[in-house]
Design a protein around this motif. Structure first.
Motif, mmCIF file in Angstrom:
data_model
loop_
_atom_site.group_PDB
_atom_site.id
_atom_site.type_symbol
_atom_site.label_atom_id
_atom_site.label_comp_id
_atom_site.label_asym_id
_atom_site.label_seq_id
_atom_site.Cartn_x
_atom_site.Cartn_y
_atom_site.Cartn_z
ATOM 1 N N CYS A 1 0.900 -1.001 0.019
ATOM 2 C CA CYS A 1 0.071 0.022 0.001
ATOM 3 C C CYS A 1 0.843 1.230 -0.120
ATOM 4 N N ALA A 2 2.148 1.202 0.964
ATOM 5 C CA ALA A 2 2.790 2.178 0.389
ATOM 6 C C ALA A 2 3.447 2.889 0.178
ATOM 7 N N THR A 3 4.023 4.033 -0.157
ATOM 8 C CA THR A 3 4.425 4.832 -1.966
ATOM 9 C C THR A 3 6.067 5.461 -1.483
ATOM 10 N N SER A 4 6.368 5.392 -0.146
ATOM 11 C CA SER A 4 7.559 5.828 -0.133
ATOM 12 C C SER A 4 8.426 4.727 0.097
ATOM 13 N N ILE A 5 9.627 5.314 -0.185
ATOM 14 C CA ILE A 5 10.690 3.969 -0.563
ATOM 15 C C ILE A 5 11.510 3.859 0.259
ATOM 16 N N PHE A 6 11.457 4.821 1.126
ATOM 17 C CA PHE A 6 12.230 5.769 2.002
ATOM 18 C C PHE A 6 11.963 4.772 3.562
ATOM 19 N N ARG A 7 10.798 4.940 3.502
ATOM 20 C CA ARG A 7 9.597 4.387 4.494
ATOM 21 C C ARG A 7 9.597 2.830 4.413
ATOM 22 N N LYS A 8 9.025 2.066 2.988
ATOM 23 C CA LYS A 8 9.246 1.032 2.956
ATOM 24 C C LYS A 8 10.365 -0.305 3.222
ATOM 25 N N CYS A 9 11.861 0.405 3.509
ATOM 26 C CA CYS A 9 12.767 0.148 3.300
ATOM 27 C C CYS A 9 13.083 0.052 4.968
ATOM 28 N N PHE A 10 12.330 1.229 6.153
ATOM 29 C CA PHE A 10 12.164 1.348 6.800
ATOM 30 C C PHE A 10 12.029 0.581 7.960
ATOM 31 N N VAL A 11 10.376 -0.119 7.190
ATOM 32 C CA VAL A 11 9.160 -1.106 7.574
ATOM 33 C C VAL A 11 10.236 -2.260 7.392
ATOM 34 N N PHE A 12 10.294 -2.668 6.114
ATOM 35 C CA PHE A 12 11.288 -3.909 6.065
ATOM 36 C C PHE A 12 13.031 -4.246 6.689
ATOM 37 N N LEU A 13 13.242 -3.205 7.389
ATOM 38 C CA LEU A 13 14.632 -2.897 7.934
ATOM 39 C C LEU A 13 14.113 -3.773 9.882
ATOM 40 N N PHE A 14 13.173 -3.162 9.801
ATOM 41 C CA PHE A 14 11.945 -3.192 11.132
ATOM 42 C C PHE A 14 12.019 -4.938 11.328
ATOM 43 N N PHE A 15 10.752 -4.738 10.405
ATOM 44 C CA PHE A 15 10.667 -6.507 10.584
ATOM 45 C C PHE A 15 11.901 -7.303 10.219
ATOM 46 N N LEU A 16 13.416 -6.904 9.193
ATOM 47 C CA LEU A 16 14.423 -8.421 9.624
ATOM 48 C C LEU A 16 15.106 -7.780 11.205
ATOM 49 N N LEU A 17 14.529 -6.870 11.665
ATOM 50 C CA LEU A 17 15.262 -6.905 13.093
ATOM 51 C C LEU A 17 14.358 -7.633 14.353
ATOM 52 N N VAL A 18 13.103 -7.477 14.246
ATOM 53 C CA VAL A 18 12.507 -8.717 15.076
ATOM 54 C C VAL A 18 12.631 -10.369 14.345
ATOM 55 N N LEU A 19 12.553 -10.333 13.332
ATOM 56 C CA LEU A 19 12.730 -11.624 12.867
ATOM 57 C C LEU A 19 13.949 -11.734 13.228
ATOM 58 N N LEU A 20 15.050 -10.778 13.134
ATOM 59 C CA LEU A 20 16.675 -12.289 13.321
ATOM 60 C C LEU A 20 16.787 -11.363 15.137
ATOM 61 N N PHE A 21 15.550 -11.406 16.017
ATOM 62 C CA PHE A 21 15.991 -10.640 17.019
ATOM 63 C C PHE A 21 16.863 -11.778 18.251
ATOM 64 N N PRO A 22 16.198 -13.065 18.110
ATOM 65 C CA PRO A 22 17.145 -14.162 19.700
ATOM 66 C C PRO A 22 18.080 -14.755 18.724
ATOM 67 N N ARG A 23 18.301 -13.899 17.208
ATOM 68 C CA ARG A 23 20.328 -14.877 17.297
ATOM 69 C C ARG A 23 21.179 -13.424 17.464
ATOM 70 N N VAL A 24 20.258 -11.929 17.264
ATOM 71 C CA VAL A 24 21.371 -10.987 17.553
ATOM 72 C C VAL A 24 21.027 -10.326 19.077
ATOM 73 N N LEU A 25 20.841 -11.078 19.997
ATOM 74 C CA LEU A 25 20.834 -11.265 21.348
ATOM 75 C C LEU A 25 21.750 -12.058 21.670
ATOM 76 N N ALA A 26 21.402 -13.727 21.242
ATOM 77 C CA ALA A 26 22.462 -14.285 21.579
ATOM 78 C C ALA A 26 23.803 -13.964 20.958
ATOM 79 N N PHE A 27 24.015 -12.680 20.322
ATOM 80 C CA PHE A 27 24.955 -12.204 19.746
ATOM 81 C C PHE A 27 25.805 -11.570 20.634
ATOM 82 N N VAL A 28 24.758 -10.634 21.315
ATOM 83 C CA VAL A 28 25.116 -10.206 21.817
ATOM 84 C C VAL A 28 25.770 -10.450 23.090
ATOM 85 N N ARG A 29 24.851 -11.379 23.503
ATOM 86 C CA ARG A 29 25.574 -12.181 25.354
ATOM 87 C C ARG A 29 26.331 -12.720 25.321
ATOM 88 N N LYS A 30 27.040 -13.661 24.193
ATOM 89 C CA LYS A 30 29.063 -13.525 23.916
ATOM 90 C C LYS A 30 29.375 -13.156 23.752
#
Length: 278
Positions: free
Chosen positions: A249-278
């Motif tokens: 639905c959105a038209t702004s490329i910048f906002r699309k990229c931001f939303v997609f990156l946010f979704f990737l962050l949520v998706l990879l959050f357990p791995r990121v958290l495990a990496f930070v703890r290690k």
């Protein structure tokens, strides 16, 4: 003063999320805004509920440990002698009777969120004369059923009854291993909510039903072996649906990229958290 410090910010958040969804995602309408508010509030309050649940579990274990001798003392002694024996027994086990209040923490946490949502949705003009499915007006009680009594038509509001049934099921799961006092407390609170919300607007009761369903799902997940993984999976599913919709639905490329990156962050959050703890 207390309202402005605790409840006011929650009500402001409810108002912001509600109008953000109404203005930015008008396709899903008012009912979508109610769902969005419920999910937002529940996920933000989830860490508080998890802390409360851990303290309640600790209190239950202590109560089970002390229960045998407490019953014996109450059965054997009376009056001041009973009081002195119980005080000595609690002191020897580093326990104070006031710690029993920890079993009510989840209720105390729930109260500010309930008051904020109740005050906002009870006076929300956006619900007035808005229909959804079989509900003619989300700003009024549902009145789906009715019967005649003493020459008058008496409406029966189905949504609050459904809400109470869900509360009972959730309470039965949550208090399965609890003492009798906690079970009675859970069912009594569900009955109080039935009385408080019986004549409330349908939109408010739908919001509270969604909260109860979230609580029921949380109780079921907490009984599993890996609740954190199930919680993360549910958040990812919700974010994936939102991301796909926004990318279409959105038209702004910048906002699309931001939303997609946010979704990737949520998706990879357990791995990121495990990496930070290690």
């Amino acid at each position: 003063m207390l309202y402005n410090i605790i409840i006011g910010p929650i009500e402001t958040l409810v108002d912001w999320v509600f109008h953000f969804i109404i203005n930015r995602i008008p396709q899903i309408g008012v009912i979508g805004a109610i769902v969005g508010v419920s999910l937002t509030i529940n996920y933000l309050a989830l860490p508080l509920y998890n802390v409360a649940d851990s303290l309640q579990e600790k209190e239950r274990n202590i109560q089970k440990k002390l229960d045998g001798w407490v019953k014996h003392i109450k059965k054997t002694f009376k009056g001041d002698e009973r009081f002195m024996m119980l005080s000595t027994y609690y002191r020897e086990n580093n326990y104070h009777p006031l710690y029993a209040l920890r079993s009510s923490l989840s209720i105390l946490i729930e109260i500010p969120f309930f008051i904020a949502a109740y005050h906002y949705l009870s006076h929300c003009e956006a619900l007035r004369n808005v229909s959804f499915w079989i509900f003619k007006d989300l700003g009024a009680p549902d009145g789906l059923l009715s019967f005649h009594a003493f020459g008058h038509l008496v409406p029966v509001h189905v949504l609050p009854i459904l809400m109470t049934l869900i509360n009972f099921v959730s309470g039965a799961i949550y208090t399965r291993d609890c003492v009798f006092r906690e079970k009675i407390q859970q069912y009594a609170i569900a009955s109080i909510f039935l009385v408080l919300l019986y004549k409330s607007p349908s939109g408010l009761v739908i919001y509270w039903i969604l909260n109860n369903l979230f609580s029921l799902a949380k109780n079921i997940v907490n009984k599993t072996k890996n609740p954190a993984r199930i919680l993360h999976a549910s958040i990812c599913i919700i974010c994936a649906i939102g991301t796909v919709w926004y990318l279409v639905c959105a038209t702004s490329i910048f906002r699309k990229c931001f939303v997609f990156l946010f979704f990737l962050l949520v998706l990879l959050f357990p791995r990121v958290l495990a990496f930070v703890r290690k």
